[in-house]
Design an enzyme around this catalytic site. Structure first.
Site, short mmCIF file in Angstrom:
data_model
loop_
_atom_site.label_atom_id
_atom_site.label_comp_id
_atom_site.label_asym_id
_atom_site.label_seq_id
_atom_site.Cartn_x
_atom_site.Cartn_y
_atom_site.Cartn_z
N GLU A 1 0.80 -1.23 0.00
CA GLU A 1 0.00 0.00 0.00
C GLU A 1 0.83 1.28 0.00
O GLU A 1 0.78 2.06 0.97
CB GLU A 1 -0.96 0.00 1.19
CG GLU A 1 -1.89 -1.20 1.23
CD GLU A 1 -3.00 -1.08 2.27
OE1 GLU A 1 -3.03 -0.08 3.01
OE2 GLU A 1 -3.85 -1.97 2.32
N GLU B 1 -4.94 -8.86 1.11
CA GLU B 1 -5.59 -8.53 2.39
C GLU B 1 -7.08 -8.34 2.15
O GLU B 1 -7.49 -7.66 1.20
CB GLU B 1 -5.07 -7.21 3.00
CG GLU B 1 -3.71 -7.29 3.62
CD GLU B 1 -3.27 -5.97 4.26
OE1 GLU B 1 -4.14 -5.16 4.65
OE2 GLU B 1 -2.06 -5.77 4.34
C1 FCB Z 1 -4.35 -2.17 5.62
C2 FCB Z 1 -2.96 -2.41 6.13
C3 FCB Z 1 -2.88 -3.43 7.25
C4 FCB Z 1 -4.04 -3.29 8.21
C5 FCB Z 1 -5.35 -3.25 7.47
C6 FCB Z 1 -6.56 -3.16 8.38
O1 FCB Z 1 -4.40 -0.91 5.03
O2 FCB Z 1 -2.11 -2.85 5.08
O3 FCB Z 1 -1.64 -3.29 7.89
O4 FCB Z 1 -3.85 -2.22 9.01
O5 FCB Z 1 -5.34 -2.16 6.58
#
Ligand code: FCB
Length: 475
Positions: A176, A380
């Protein structure tokens, strides 16, 4: 962990393709602790979390989930889940203190032991090199707004690949970069907490450059079969209405949130409309000849982190001074005055993020069309809820199960629509340090009592183990 009776998924549930990769994800600063052990020097998150007022309740990652000392127990939890893959990040200042000093053998040894334990458990390690923990000394030299940081990153990438490349086949340069650039340097809600719009655009560029230089450094060291990737938190941006003004607001946020990263990395160019819209902030003269070509070093797959969509509208005529309650500096550099970010409708998680599984399908279909031939991985996806252990010691989290089920169904639908999705990683294995929210938000499949470090698999852990064992979703 019990496995429910397997039923023929073809008739009752949603079967995922054979070889689909099932994982969970974590990040170094959020779980490791051991902040000063074995030569590790502070990262920007150590400094930030130790600065009063920056993190809720003054929480820090000093101990976090103490994963540095409990790694074997955590790998055993992964094995019980039955995951095929585990995504973790390497703490730069643990393996190369100060960001530019000699390698720290004991820091590297920790990751060697982790990777060996994963391989012994039959789990494929997916290593991310940068999950927001820049060595503080490099921030003191200017941080991501200066190009030397990108050069240091490439050195660090080569160093870690040299140490682990014989046993890690999957590498991700950055997690990110949008957050690192715009939350770190524009809105300042993340480390290093700077609120300098031009610095944020410089940071974004140098993160793209570092991704490209790092990719080249990895390829120089790794076997040809190794896979190199990048993880982006692409934004699903929806207009409030179909008016031309609201659609233009979508264009601006799409440029800053998505195309500023996709265009350099996949096409070796900057979005022209973004350069135009930000002309009042910067002339982009920090972009040197060859930078964009370097950023476009080919990668093997793109990681997607998805949580919730964003709803935007045109900001309308300027309000009289003082009429709008400002919530602090905006991350949307150059679009602050033109765009309103609105609360999206629907049920919410404990983060106050809307639950909208359809947004993930929408994003995947867009990428199928815009980036043909690029395999995708959901690196994620997950949700925070106010979980607690009941008197029997159980943690019931039906909302998380509902969230994960809905989003996996969306991924399945995308695969049926021809999107090349190779795997899915739940965020997160463990409850952990949720950045500016400290320990107040629980994303784990496994509950952590931070006073005792006791780990308790939640109902969602048993549910996910069953999904993995079945190779898909029950009906
Ligand atoms: C993302 C991050 C991760 C976590 C999630 C909830 O943006 O990569 O570290 O904090 O959100």
């Amino acid at each position: 962990m019990t496995t429910l009776d397997a039923s023929p998924l073809a008739q009752t549930g949603l079967a995922f393709p054979a070889g689909f990769r099932w994982g969970t994800a974590t990040a170094a600063y959020q779980i490791e602790g051991a902040a000063t052990l074995h030569g590790r020097t502070p990262s920007i998150w150590d400094t930030f979390s130790h600065t009063p007022g920056r993190v809720l309740n003054g929480d820090t990652g000093d101990t976090a989930a103490d994963h540095y000392h409990r790694m074997a127990e955590d790998v055993a939890l992964l094995k019980r889940l039955g995951v095929s893959d585990y995504r973790f990040s390497v703490a730069w200042s643990r393996v190369r203190p100060t960001g530019r000093g000699p390698a720290a053998r004991r820091g590297l040894d920790f990751y060697r032991r982790l990777v060996d334990a994963l391989l012994a458990a039959g789990i494929r390690p997916v290593a991310t090199l940068y999950h927001w923990d820049l060595p503080q000394e490099l921030e003191d030299l200017g941080g991501w707004p200066v190009r030397e940081t990108a050069e240091r990153f490439a050195e660090y990438a080569g160093l870690v690949a040299g140490a682990l490349g014989d046993r890690v086949a999957d590498w991700t340069t950055f997690n990110e970069p949008w957050c690192a650039a715009f939350l770190g340097y524009a809105s300042g809600v993340h480390a290093p907490g700077r609120t300098e719009p031009e610095a944020a655009l410089r940071a974004a560029h140098h993160l793209n450059l570092a991704h490209g230089l790092g990719t080249a450094a990895l390829r120089a060291v790794l076997p040809r079969t190794a896979e190199v990737s990048l993880t982006l938190n692409l934004h699903v941006v929806r207009p409030l209405t179909r008016s031309a003004a609201d659609l233009d607001a979508v264009r601006r946020i799409d440029a800053l949130g998505n195309r500023l990263f996709l265009d350099p990395v996949f096409h070796g160019r900057l979005p022209e409309d973004l350069v135009r819209d930000t002309a009042g902030v910067t002339d982009w003269s920090f972009v040197r000849d060859g930078d964009l070509a370097a950023a476009a070093a080919p990668i093997d797959w793109l990681g997607i982190n998805y949580y919730a969509p964003t709803v935007v509208a045109d900001a309308g005529p300027p309000e009289p001074a003082g009429a709008l309650a400002q919530e602090g500096p905006s991350p949307w550099v150059g679009a602050e005055e033109r765009v309103r970010i609105l609360p999206a409708p629907g049920p919410r998680t404990a983060m106050d993020w809307p639950v909208d599984a359809g947004g993930l399908h929408e994003l995947l279909v867009r990428l199928r069309d815009e980036l043909p031939g690029v395999p995708l991985m959901i690196t994620e996806n997950g949700a925070a809820y106010a979980d607690y252990a009941d008197p029997e010691g159980d943690v019931h989290d039906p909302d998380r199960i509902g969230y994960l089920h809905g989003h996996l169904a969306s991924v399945h639908r995308a695969i049926e629509d021809g999107v090349d999705v190779r795997g899915y990683f739940v965020w997160s294995l463990l409850d952990n340090f949720e950045w500016a929210y400290g320990y107040s938000k629980r994303f784990g499949l496994v509950h952590v009592d931070f006073a005792t470090q006791r780990r308790t698999p939640k109902d969602s852990a048993r549910w996910y183990a069953d999904v993995i064992a079945r190779g898909g979703l029950p009906a």
